[in-house]
Scaffold this motif. Sequence first.
Motif, PDB file in Angstrom:
ATOM      1  N   PRO A   1       0.832  -1.269  -0.031  1.00 52.04           N
ATOM      2  CA  PRO A   1       0.037   0.039  -0.021  1.00 52.04           C
ATOM      3  C   PRO A   1       0.872   1.318  -0.077  1.00 52.04           C
ATOM      4  O   PRO A   1       2.093   1.208   0.471  1.00 52.04           O
ATOM      5  CB  PRO A   1      -0.880  -0.163   1.329  1.00 52.04           C
ATOM      6  N   SER A   2       0.274   2.444  -0.555  1.00 50.75           N
ATOM      7  CA  SER A   2       0.812   3.663  -0.511  1.00 50.75           C
ATOM      8  C   SER A   2       1.269   3.956   1.068  1.00 50.75           C
ATOM      9  O   SER A   2       0.289   3.795   1.888  1.00 50.75           O
ATOM     10  CB  SER A   2       0.202   4.701  -1.082  1.00 50.75           C
TER      11      SER A   2
ATOM     12  N   LEU B   1      -1.198   3.702   4.371  1.00 46.52           N
ATOM     13  CA  LEU B   1      -1.008   3.343   5.763  1.00 46.52           C
ATOM     14  C   LEU B   1      -1.076   4.312   6.746  1.00 46.52           C
ATOM     15  O   LEU B   1      -1.527   4.100   7.820  1.00 46.52           O
ATOM     16  CB  LEU B   1       0.609   2.731   5.578  1.00 46.52           C
ATOM     17  N   ASP B   2      -0.604   5.691   6.577  1.00 43.92           N
ATOM     18  CA  ASP B   2      -1.020   6.927   7.375  1.00 43.92           C
ATOM     19  C   ASP B   2      -2.230   7.107   7.687  1.00 43.92           C
ATOM     20  O   ASP B   2      -2.734   7.235   9.017  1.00 43.92           O
ATOM     21  CB  ASP B   2      -0.208   7.936   7.029  1.00 43.92           C
ATOM     22  N   ALA B   3      -3.128   6.902   6.767  1.00 44.04           N
ATOM     23  CA  ALA B   3      -4.617   7.036   6.939  1.00 44.04           C
ATOM     24  C   ALA B   3      -5.157   6.247   7.887  1.00 44.04           C
ATOM     25  O   ALA B   3      -5.867   6.244   8.783  1.00 44.04           O
ATOM     26  CB  ALA B   3      -5.206   7.370   5.712  1.00 44.04           C
ATOM     27  N   LEU B   4      -4.572   4.756   7.582  1.00 43.84           N
ATOM     28  CA  LEU B   4      -5.279   3.707   8.575  1.00 43.84           C
ATOM     29  C   LEU B   4      -4.805   3.941   9.868  1.00 43.84           C
ATOM     30  O   LEU B   4      -5.616   3.591  10.938  1.00 43.84           O
ATOM     31  CB  LEU B   4      -4.768   2.266   7.980  1.00 43.84           C
ATOM     32  N   ARG B   5      -3.507   4.279  10.195  1.00 43.86           N
ATOM     33  CA  ARG B   5      -2.887   4.810  11.553  1.00 43.86           C
ATOM     34  C   ARG B   5      -4.012   5.861  12.339  1.00 43.86           C
ATOM     35  O   ARG B   5      -4.022   5.645  13.610  1.00 43.86           O
ATOM     36  CB  ARG B   5      -1.647   5.262  11.571  1.00 43.86           C
ATOM     37  N   GLU B   6      -4.764   6.577  11.544  1.00 47.71           N
ATOM     38  CA  GLU B   6      -5.330   7.768  12.071  1.00 47.71           C
ATOM     39  C   GLU B   6      -6.933   7.275  12.337  1.00 47.71           C
ATOM     40  O   GLU B   6      -7.571   7.907  12.858  1.00 47.71           O
ATOM     41  CB  GLU B   6      -5.546   8.887  10.892  1.00 47.71           C
TER      42      GLU B   6
END
Length: 174
Positions: free
Chosen positions: A37-38, A42-47
């Motif tokens: 994944p981009s 991954l950053d969005a999922l962490r949020e």
Amino acid sequence: MKYGRKLLRDVHGYVPGEQPGTENVVKLNTNENPYPPSPAVLDALREVSGDAVRKYPDPLASELRAACAAQYGYPSKDWVIAGNGMDELLAMTVRTFADPGDRILTPYPTYILYETLAALHGAETVFEDLTHDFQLSDGFFGIPARICFLPRPNSPSGVCPPREAMERLCETFP
């Protein structure tokens, strides 16, 4: 199966395509992405908060459907259907439009789930062979059926019917 529906006694379950075990193979038949994944994904999922994932989402996907309608210029979200993947949308289509004995038209070779879904609902799959260059034959356009499944691109050929063929199908298919 003693208590199962008579209609389903001769229906065999869907068998997915070959599943090679090597790590050096990209399995396009299961829509797997060979890339990770981009980092933005991954950053969005962490949020995402725990509260956001502990409850079922809106079963009608109202926000998603409204956003899609706005993006593609449809009058309202009522013009957009959301589902849990394409297989569910295909199943919904057959459940909605096909009765036992109806015919479902599709080119051959193609995605074998069409035939399984037709059998589950007592419909008949009508296959029309693609031409030597994997295009629709002239005969395809004259075959009567209740539903026509025409994937773009087709699987397994990867070939798309040209726009003219799609327009012809829209004009001639009842």
